[in-house]
Design a protein around this motif. Structure first.
Motif, PDB file in Angstrom:
ATOM      1  N   ASN A  34      41.203  47.718  39.881  1.00  0.00           N
ATOM      2  CA  ASN A  34      41.748  45.870  40.198  1.00  0.00           C
ATOM      3  C   ASN A  34      40.871  45.688  38.549  1.00  0.00           C
ATOM      4  O   ASN A  34      40.097  46.327  38.397  1.00  0.00           O
ATOM      5  N   LYS A  35      41.736  43.884  39.535  1.00  0.00           N
ATOM      6  CA  LYS A  35      41.196  43.182  38.142  1.00  0.00           C
ATOM      7  C   LYS A  35      39.650  42.824  37.674  1.00  0.00           C
ATOM      8  O   LYS A  35      38.787  42.188  37.379  1.00  0.00           O
ATOM      9  N   LYS A  36      38.563  43.360  39.498  1.00  0.00           N
ATOM     10  CA  LYS A  36      37.090  43.307  39.437  1.00  0.00           C
ATOM     11  C   LYS A  36      36.439  44.891  38.592  1.00  0.00           C
ATOM     12  O   LYS A  36      35.835  44.842  38.553  1.00  0.00           O
ATOM     13  N   ASP A 173      38.814  45.878  48.413  1.00  0.00           N
ATOM     14  CA  ASP A 173      39.153  46.268  47.572  1.00  0.00           C
ATOM     15  C   ASP A 173      41.121  46.856  47.860  1.00  0.00           C
ATOM     16  O   ASP A 173      42.299  46.755  48.043  1.00  0.00           O
ATOM     17  N   ILE A 176      42.491  43.426  49.951  1.00  0.00           N
ATOM     18  CA  ILE A 176      44.063  43.044  48.752  1.00  0.00           C
ATOM     19  C   ILE A 176      44.686  43.970  48.276  1.00  0.00           C
ATOM     20  O   ILE A 176      46.005  43.580  48.723  1.00  0.00           O
ATOM     21  N   LYS A 185      52.637  38.784  46.305  1.00  0.00           N
ATOM     22  CA  LYS A 185      51.699  38.574  46.122  1.00  0.00           C
ATOM     23  C   LYS A 185      50.807  39.483  44.695  1.00  0.00           C
ATOM     24  O   LYS A 185      50.444  40.372  45.204  1.00  0.00           O
ATOM     25  N   THR A 186      50.499  39.241  43.473  1.00  0.00           N
ATOM     26  CA  THR A 186      49.084  38.651  42.717  1.00  0.00           C
ATOM     27  C   THR A 186      48.071  39.104  43.088  1.00  0.00           C
ATOM     28  O   THR A 186      47.376  38.587  43.898  1.00  0.00           O
ATOM     29  N   GLU A 187      47.243  39.674  43.071  1.00  0.00           N
ATOM     30  CA  GLU A 187      45.863  39.724  43.757  1.00  0.00           C
ATOM     31  C   GLU A 187      45.281  38.516  42.717  1.00  0.00           C
ATOM     32  O   GLU A 187      44.736  37.628  43.872  1.00  0.00           O
ATOM     33  N   GLU A 188      45.108  37.648  42.174  1.00  0.00           N
ATOM     34  CA  GLU A 188      44.995  36.686  41.619  1.00  0.00           C
ATOM     35  C   GLU A 188      45.240  35.522  42.630  1.00  0.00           C
ATOM     36  O   GLU A 188      44.861  34.346  42.618  1.00  0.00           O
ATOM     37  N   GLU A 189      47.190  35.851  42.977  1.00  0.00           N
ATOM     38  CA  GLU A 189      47.482  34.536  43.662  1.00  0.00           C
ATOM     39  C   GLU A 189      46.684  34.503  45.744  1.00  0.00           C
ATOM     40  O   GLU A 189      46.751  34.379  45.964  1.00  0.00           O
ATOM     41  N   ASN A 191      43.793  33.880  48.019  1.00  0.00           N
ATOM     42  CA  ASN A 191      42.874  33.629  48.518  1.00  0.00           C
ATOM     43  C   ASN A 191      41.921  33.755  48.617  1.00  0.00           C
ATOM     44  O   ASN A 191      42.046  34.596  49.776  1.00  0.00           O
ATOM     45  N   ARG A 192      40.555  33.697  48.439  1.00  0.00           N
ATOM     46  CA  ARG A 192      39.282  34.598  48.975  1.00  0.00           C
ATOM     47  C   ARG A 192      38.990  34.129  50.701  1.00  0.00           C
ATOM     48  O   ARG A 192      38.721  34.819  50.894  1.00  0.00           O
TER      49      ARG A 192
END
Length: 238
Positions: A34-36, A173, A176, A185-189, A191-192
């Motif tokens: 993933n992005k992280k 992960d 998510i 939604k995408t991972e960036e969308e 919210n934490r």
């Protein structure tokens, strides 16, 4: 690749079945990140198998596992992974190894140590890969007064952790990925604050009292921001 007939241990694991091993598959599987830069959850199952079958339970701690053993574990991972993930993967294997030892103690030693009829030094038949001599060393260490004091100290420390997550082996992960599949939604969308709440939600719904206090504050803050931005009546949007 090797197969695992049961999920990994976690601190709150109730029970598990035996682990089985089959012949290694020469076809390597590609692990997505993933992005992280965290690998997909299917690697976690394999890590658990490696932790249980390749790291002796006689080590007192993961820090004492030799570099030679660690390198052997890394080389045994049959997946195509980013070489930069070595430290992360070994740490994950170490965590699963500690959880496995905790399970063995809780299941086969802790509640039987006071029973004079219990044969504590007989290895669990569900785990034939555990050597008899290793099991004897493991049990001998766990029934000492020093170990009981150490275990009680760790238990008291954990009792002060108010906001433990309940994600089992899938971790953040996996959470998510679940939210992405459910919402599109995408991972960036994502919210934490959504992740924080979901990670601590009880299986029956709702939250522990301490967690509920924080959740209410999150909801109140989010709603106040929506109200300020849109100049509308503050109601629960979160």
């Amino acid at each position: 690749m090797e197969s695992d007939s049961a999920s990994d241990h976690d601190e709150d694991s109730k029970q598990r079945g035996p682990t089985t091993k089959t012949k290694a598959n020469k076809v390597k599987l590609v692990i997505t990140y993933n992005k992280k830069r965290c690998p997909a959850t299917k690697l976690s199952t394999f890590e658990g198998l490696v932790a249980r079958t390749m790291v002796p339970i006689t080590y007192d701690s993961w820090l004492k596992v030799s570099e030679g053993v660690r390198e052997g574990l890394w080389q045994y991972v049959l997946f195509v992974v980013d070489p930069k993930s070595r430290k992360q993967i070994l740490q994950s294997i170490g965590k699963k190894w500690r959880n496995f030892k905790h399970y063995l103690y809780a299941k086969f030693i802790k509640n039987r140590s006071k029973d004079p009829k219990a044969n504590l030094f007989k290895p669990p038949k569900d785990y034939p890969f555990i050597k008899k001599e290793d099991w004897k060393v493991f049990v001998s260490h766990r029934v000492t007064k020093k170990w009981e004091e150490k275990s009680m100290k760790a238990k008291n420390t954990r009792a002060h952790h108010k906001y433990n997550h309940r994600l089992s082996k899938k971790g953040y992960d996996g959470l998510i990925n679940d939210i992405m599949q459910e919402t599109g939604k995408t991972e960036e969308e994502i919210n934490r604050t959504v992740l924080w709440k979901k990670a601590r939600e009880l299986k029956i719904g709702g939250y522990d009292a301490d967690v509920k206090t924080i959740v209410d504050k999150i909801v109140s803050f989010i709603n106040s921001q929506i109200y300020k931005k849109n100049n509308i009546c503050p109601v629960l949007f979160f």
